[in-house]
Design a protein around this motif. Structure first.
Motif, PDB file in Angstrom:
ATOM      1  N   THR A  34      -0.319  -0.494  -5.536  1.00  0.00           N
ATOM      2  CA  THR A  34      -0.985   0.738  -5.115  1.00  0.00           C
ATOM      3  C   THR A  34      -0.614   0.964  -3.662  1.00  0.00           C
ATOM      4  N   PRO A  35       0.021   2.099  -3.345  1.00  0.00           N
ATOM      5  CA  PRO A  35       0.424   2.320  -1.948  1.00  0.00           C
ATOM      6  C   PRO A  35      -0.795   2.377  -1.024  1.00  0.00           C
ATOM      7  N   PRO A  36      -0.615   1.995   0.225  1.00  0.00           N
ATOM      8  CA  PRO A  36      -1.722   2.106   1.185  1.00  0.00           C
ATOM      9  C   PRO A  36      -2.014   3.575   1.473  1.00  0.00           C
ATOM     10  N   GLN A  37      -3.126   3.822   2.120  1.00  0.00           N
ATOM     11  CA  GLN A  37      -3.492   5.172   2.535  1.00  0.00           C
ATOM     12  C   GLN A  37      -3.840   5.165   4.009  1.00  0.00           C
ATOM     13  N   THR A  68      -1.021  -4.373   5.991  1.00  0.00           N
ATOM     14  CA  THR A  68      -0.169  -3.216   6.269  1.00  0.00           C
ATOM     15  C   THR A  68       0.394  -3.317   7.674  1.00  0.00           C
ATOM     16  N   THR A  69       1.503  -2.636   7.870  1.00  0.00           N
ATOM     17  CA  THR A  69       2.130  -2.525   9.182  1.00  0.00           C
ATOM     18  C   THR A  69       2.302  -1.041   9.474  1.00  0.00           C
ATOM     19  N   GLU A  70       1.887  -0.625  10.678  1.00  0.00           N
ATOM     20  CA  GLU A  70       2.007   0.776  11.050  1.00  0.00           C
ATOM     21  C   GLU A  70       3.174   0.974  12.011  1.00  0.00           C
ATOM     22  N   THR A 105       3.246   5.992   9.976  1.00  0.00           N
ATOM     23  CA  THR A 105       3.609   5.503   8.646  1.00  0.00           C
ATOM     24  C   THR A 105       3.028   4.105   8.493  1.00  0.00           C
ATOM     25  N   THR A 106       2.333   3.879   7.379  1.00  0.00           N
ATOM     26  CA  THR A 106       1.839   2.543   7.074  1.00  0.00           C
ATOM     27  C   THR A 106       2.593   2.024   5.861  1.00  0.00           C
ATOM     28  N   THR A 107       2.972   0.746   5.904  1.00  0.00           N
ATOM     29  CA  THR A 107       3.735   0.120   4.822  1.00  0.00           C
ATOM     30  C   THR A 107       3.067  -1.201   4.460  1.00  0.00           C
ATOM     31  N   ASP A 108       2.880  -1.430   3.141  1.00  0.00           N
ATOM     32  CA  ASP A 108       2.312  -2.716   2.728  1.00  0.00           C
ATOM     33  C   ASP A 108       3.437  -3.699   2.393  1.00  0.00           C
ATOM     34  N   SER A 113       4.088   2.864   0.855  1.00  0.00           N
ATOM     35  CA  SER A 113       3.895   3.455   2.175  1.00  0.00           C
ATOM     36  C   SER A 113       3.175   4.795   2.072  1.00  0.00           C
ATOM     37  N   ALA A 114       2.639   5.228   3.196  1.00  0.00           N
ATOM     38  CA  ALA A 114       1.989   6.526   3.326  1.00  0.00           C
ATOM     39  C   ALA A 114       2.228   7.022   4.740  1.00  0.00           C
ATOM     40  N   THR A 115       2.220   8.340   4.903  1.00  0.00           N
ATOM     41  CA  THR A 115       2.476   8.963   6.196  1.00  0.00           C
ATOM     42  C   THR A 115       1.418  10.023   6.469  1.00  0.00           C
TER      43      THR A 115
END
Length: 176
Positions: A34-37, A68-70, A105-108, A113-115
């Motif tokens: 499930t992508p992060p938000q 997550t990493t932003e 942008t956050t990436t797990d 990822s989500a932007t």
């Protein structure tokens, strides 16, 4: 209760039996990521000027509990002007009334990822005087010729102009 993670395979095995025989079969399903938000993106300070250091902060969540990493990208209109959580502006990057955008942008760890983004308008500073003086400043008598000189400055590099108005005891007596 078993904890599942993205990438895990879950298998269901069914066994059926009649009076004589037993048959088993199974089917697998892969647990998807499930992508992060991103729930919030903010830029500080407010107000901001074209000599400030702006800081962008994103708040992210991940339904899978993944870390997550932003990452951050700064732009002025369609021009990318920097990366990282902070950017120090100068007159080459922004002028008053520009709108600066921080895209977060956050990436797990599973590649989801989500932007999201936030904007900040660059404010204009008031002009100031570096000096103002009347000459002569002492020994002034009726009929003396007076000169007023002022030097205006503007931290935003705007062109300044100075006008003069003369008054005596609050009553206007001239200009220039």
């Amino acid at each position: 209760t078993t904890s599942l993670s993205p990438g895990d395979t879950v298998t269901c095995t069914a066994t059926t039996t009649d009076n004589t025989d037993t048959v088993s079969d199974s089917v697998d399903v892969l647990i998807d990521n499930t992508p992060p938000q991103i729930t919030d993106v903010t830029i500080t300070p407010d107000p901001a000027y074209n000599s400030d250091t702006l800081t962008c902060t994103a708040t992210a969540t991940d339904a899978d509990g993944d870390p997550t990493t932003e990452s951050y990208e700064w732009s002025n209109g369609s021009t990318v002007i920097g990366t990282g959580a902070s950017i120090t502006l100068d007159a080459t990057l922004a002028i008053p009334n520009d709108t600066i955008t921080c895209t977060a942008t956050t990436t797990d760890i599973n590649g989801g990822s989500a932007t999201s983004s936030a904007t900040r308008a660059i404010s204009n500073r008031n002009p100031a005087f570096s000096s103002i003086a009347i000459t002569p400043s002492t020994g002034v008598q009726v009929g003396s010729t007076l000169t007023c000189a002022a030097v205006g400055t503007d931290d935003d590099q705007d062109t300044v102009s100075t006008q003069y108005a003369w008054s005596s005891n609050g009553t206007p007596i001239g200009s220039g």
